[in-house]
Design a protein around this motif. Structure first.
Motif, PDB file in Angstrom:
ATOM      1  N   HIS A 173       0.843  -1.211   0.000  1.00  0.00           N
ATOM      2  CA  HIS A 173       0.000   0.000   0.000  1.00  0.00           C
ATOM      3  C   HIS A 173       0.875   1.256   0.000  1.00  0.00           C
ATOM      4  CE1 HIS A 173      -3.857   1.834   0.205  1.00  0.00           C
ATOM      5  NE2 HIS A 173      -3.937   2.031   1.502  1.00  0.00           N
ATOM      6  N   SER A 174       2.126   1.091  -0.422  1.00  0.00           N
ATOM      7  CA  SER A 174       3.191   2.100  -0.480  1.00  0.00           C
ATOM      8  C   SER A 174       3.999   2.091   0.807  1.00  0.00           C
ATOM      9  CB  SER A 174       2.669   3.510  -0.760  1.00  0.00           C
ATOM     10  OG  SER A 174       2.245   4.159   0.432  1.00  0.00           O
ATOM     11  N   TYR A 175       5.218   2.604   0.705  1.00  0.00           N
ATOM     12  CA  TYR A 175       6.025   2.753   1.924  1.00  0.00           C
ATOM     13  C   TYR A 175       5.620   4.020   2.664  1.00  0.00           C
ATOM     14  CZ  TYR A 175       9.619   3.181   5.362  1.00  0.00           C
ATOM     15  OH  TYR A 175      10.248   3.311   6.582  1.00  0.00           O
ATOM     16  N   CYS A 223       0.769  -7.335  -5.510  1.00  0.00           N
ATOM     17  CA  CYS A 223      -0.319  -6.411  -5.814  1.00  0.00           C
ATOM     18  C   CYS A 223      -0.039  -5.051  -5.187  1.00  0.00           C
ATOM     19  CB  CYS A 223      -1.633  -6.980  -5.275  1.00  0.00           C
ATOM     20  SG  CYS A 223      -3.069  -5.901  -5.482  1.00  0.00           S
ATOM     21  N   PHE A 224      -0.306  -3.993  -5.923  1.00  0.00           N
ATOM     22  CA  PHE A 224      -0.217  -2.632  -5.398  1.00  0.00           C
ATOM     23  C   PHE A 224      -1.624  -2.109  -5.133  1.00  0.00           C
ATOM     24  CE2 PHE A 224       0.104   2.069  -6.359  1.00  0.00           C
ATOM     25  CZ  PHE A 224       0.598   2.399  -5.116  1.00  0.00           C
ATOM     26  N   THR A 225      -1.842  -1.637  -3.920  1.00  0.00           N
ATOM     27  CA  THR A 225      -3.132  -1.065  -3.536  1.00  0.00           C
ATOM     28  C   THR A 225      -2.993   0.453  -3.523  1.00  0.00           C
ATOM     29  OG1 THR A 225      -3.604  -3.007  -2.187  1.00  0.00           O
ATOM     30  CG2 THR A 225      -4.922  -1.041  -1.767  1.00  0.00           C
ATOM     31  N   TYR A 226      -3.686   1.134  -4.437  1.00  0.00           N
ATOM     32  CA  TYR A 226      -3.541   2.582  -4.577  1.00  0.00           C
ATOM     33  C   TYR A 226      -3.967   3.305  -3.298  1.00  0.00           C
ATOM     34  CZ  TYR A 226      -2.857   2.189  -9.650  1.00  0.00           C
ATOM     35  OH  TYR A 226      -2.369   1.900 -10.899  1.00  0.00           O
ATOM     36  N   PRO A 227      -3.098   4.117  -2.694  1.00  0.00           N
ATOM     37  CA  PRO A 227      -3.512   4.906  -1.532  1.00  0.00           C
ATOM     38  C   PRO A 227      -4.670   5.845  -1.879  1.00  0.00           C
ATOM     39  CG  PRO A 227      -1.125   4.885  -1.714  1.00  0.00           C
ATOM     40  CD  PRO A 227      -1.663   4.272  -2.979  1.00  0.00           C
ATOM     41  N   SER A 245       1.612  -7.834 -10.362  1.00  0.00           N
ATOM     42  CA  SER A 245       0.702  -8.502 -11.299  1.00  0.00           C
ATOM     43  C   SER A 245      -0.739  -8.062 -11.150  1.00  0.00           C
ATOM     44  CB  SER A 245       0.779 -10.021 -11.107  1.00  0.00           C
ATOM     45  OG  SER A 245       2.080 -10.490 -11.367  1.00  0.00           O
ATOM     46  N   ALA A 246      -1.016  -7.196 -10.164  1.00  0.00           N
ATOM     47  CA  ALA A 246      -2.388  -6.762  -9.919  1.00  0.00           C
ATOM     48  C   ALA A 246      -2.375  -5.436  -9.185  1.00  0.00           C
ATOM     49  CB  ALA A 246      -3.151  -7.807  -9.100  1.00  0.00           C
ATOM     50  N   ALA A 247      -3.532  -4.766  -9.196  1.00  0.00           N
ATOM     51  CA  ALA A 247      -3.695  -3.520  -8.446  1.00  0.00           C
ATOM     52  C   ALA A 247      -5.132  -3.413  -7.971  1.00  0.00           C
ATOM     53  CB  ALA A 247      -3.328  -2.308  -9.312  1.00  0.00           C
ATOM     54  N   LEU A 248      -5.292  -2.940  -6.746  1.00  0.00           N
ATOM     55  CA  LEU A 248      -6.616  -2.759  -6.148  1.00  0.00           C
ATOM     56  C   LEU A 248      -6.985  -1.281  -6.171  1.00  0.00           C
ATOM     57  CD1 LEU A 248      -6.247  -5.132  -3.065  1.00  0.00           C
ATOM     58  CD2 LEU A 248      -7.767  -5.489  -5.017  1.00  0.00           C
ATOM     59  N   THR A 249      -8.184  -0.995  -6.681  1.00  0.00           N
ATOM     60  CA  THR A 249      -8.694   0.366  -6.746  1.00  0.00           C
ATOM     61  C   THR A 249      -9.836   0.532  -5.743  1.00  0.00           C
ATOM     62  OG1 THR A 249     -10.466   0.035  -8.384  1.00  0.00           O
ATOM     63  CG2 THR A 249      -8.209   0.244  -9.231  1.00  0.00           C
ATOM     64  N   HIS A 266      -6.927  -3.533 -12.502  1.00  0.00           N
ATOM     65  CA  HIS A 266      -8.049  -2.606 -12.264  1.00  0.00           C
ATOM     66  C   HIS A 266      -9.130  -3.298 -11.441  1.00  0.00           C
ATOM     67  CE1 HIS A 266      -6.235  -0.015 -15.357  1.00  0.00           C
ATOM     68  NE2 HIS A 266      -6.076  -1.122 -16.060  1.00  0.00           N
ATOM     69  N   LEU A 267      -8.738  -3.961 -10.378  1.00  0.00           N
ATOM     70  CA  LEU A 267      -9.703  -4.673  -9.542  1.00  0.00           C
ATOM     71  C   LEU A 267     -10.503  -3.681  -8.706  1.00  0.00           C
ATOM     72  CD1 LEU A 267      -7.431  -7.642  -8.432  1.00  0.00           C
ATOM     73  CD2 LEU A 267      -9.331  -7.721 -10.079  1.00  0.00           C
ATOM     74  N   ARG A 268     -11.816  -3.821  -8.754  1.00  0.00           N
ATOM     75  CA  ARG A 268     -12.729  -2.851  -8.137  1.00  0.00           C
ATOM     76  C   ARG A 268     -13.258  -3.390  -6.807  1.00  0.00           C
ATOM     77  NH1 ARG A 268     -15.859  -2.050 -13.850  1.00  0.00           N
ATOM     78  NH2 ARG A 268     -16.407  -4.207 -13.373  1.00  0.00           N
ATOM     79  N   ARG A 269     -13.518  -2.466  -5.881  1.00  0.00           N
ATOM     80  CA  ARG A 269     -13.905  -2.888  -4.529  1.00  0.00           C
ATOM     81  C   ARG A 269     -15.018  -2.008  -3.976  1.00  0.00           C
ATOM     82  NH1 ARG A 269      -8.699  -2.591  -0.925  1.00  0.00           N
ATOM     83  NH2 ARG A 269      -8.436  -0.596  -2.005  1.00  0.00           N
TER      84      ARG A 269
END
Length: 287
Positions: A173-175, A223-227, A245-249, A266-269
């Motif tokens: 979720h970033s450093y 996976c990177f989770t966009y802040p 390989s993935a990212a959570l929006t 572009h995984l949606r939540r």
């Protein structure tokens, strides 16, 4: 013959009406005006943040342990199977099957309340979850004794314990981008910032947490989770180049997984606020 025809005619008309009704009902089911069924496997992803017992502190991003347990009981009763990013990658890259009713439970920010309240419930139900952490907070609370469930974050020891359980998948979720500071909003490119400078900043920040996860957890996030869910179009080639390989929006829609690897970026939540069950959120999403 005319008499016979006159006798048969009412019966024929009645039969035509009956068949017509069936035909109309059939047409309604496949009408061009009806919404098309989406392609792919339906995958609802729910996004949680903080869990506290104090009623006065419950809000859009904080729910109670009882609310979380109620959501898990609903998933169990309805036959859902929680999956993590590794399961999606196995499906897309290796053709491994997904469960009949997959769902993804995600928690952002790395609050210690996850370890205190959520992890025991996951163990009770034998459910998996994705836990996206902020590296600076993990470092900070691993180095101090100042821990309060209202604000503290999980330590590296706690993260290792949960990771080793096989139920908690740690993601990036970033450093140190989980703040709006110095003109930067989350991981977005700042106004007037050169592309090369932005790419270097993002690579260094995300790379630092990747290195720490490898060192402390023997695991490299996939996976990177966009802040704040703030997506910068310039971020995608960077995270792809770094091996994510993935990212959570934070876009609140259902996912329909087709097997296309690009879709995983572009995984949606759906955010789960206090007072609105996951069941209610799903029912609204399908209308």
């Amino acid at each position: 013959m005319k008499a016979i025809n006159r006798a048969i005619l009412p019966l024929a008309l009645a039969l035509a009406v009956a068949l017509g009704g069936i035909a109309v009902r059939g047409v309604r089911a496949v009408s061009a005006n009806a919404p098309a069924e989406p392609d792919g496997i339906e995958l609802p992803i729910v996004m949680y943040h903080h869990v506290l017992k104090e009623q006065a502190r419950l809000n859009k991003y904080t729910i109670s342990p009882d609310e979380f347990r109620s959501d898990m009981e609903y998933l169990k009763t309805e036959g859902y199977t929680p999956i993590v990013i590794a399961d999606l990658l196995a499906y897309v890259e290796e053709g491994a099957p997904l469960p009949e009713r997959p769902v993804m439970i995600t928690f952002d920010d790395g609050y210690e309340s996850f370890h205190e309240y959520v992890f025991p419930i996951l163990q009770e139900y034998d459910f998996k979850a994705v836990y996206s952490i902020v590296g600076r907070y993990a470092d900070q609370y691993s180095a101090v004794d100042d821990h309060h469930i209202r604000y503290s974050h999980s330590t590296w020891n706690e993260l290792r314990e949960m990771r080793d359980s096989g139920l908690v998948e740690i993601q990036n979720h970033s450093y140190n981008l989980h703040e709006n500071q110095n003109g930067r909003h989350g991981s977005m490119r700042k106004s007037g910032e050169g592309l090369a400078a932005y790419q270097t900043m993002l690579e260094e920040d995300l790379g630092k947490l990747q290195d720490e996860c490898a060192a402390f957890l023997d695991w490299t996030p996939t996976c990177f989770t966009y802040p704040f869910g703030q997506i910068s179009k310039e971020a995608l080639p960077v995270i792809q180049g770094m091996g994510f390989s993935a990212a959570l929006t934070c876009e609140e829609k259902l996912n329909y997984i087709t097997g296309d690897p690009e879709q995983l970026y572009h995984l949606r939540r759906f955010n789960r606020p206090h007072g609105t069950s996951f069941q209610t959120i799903l029912e609204r999403a399908r209308k």
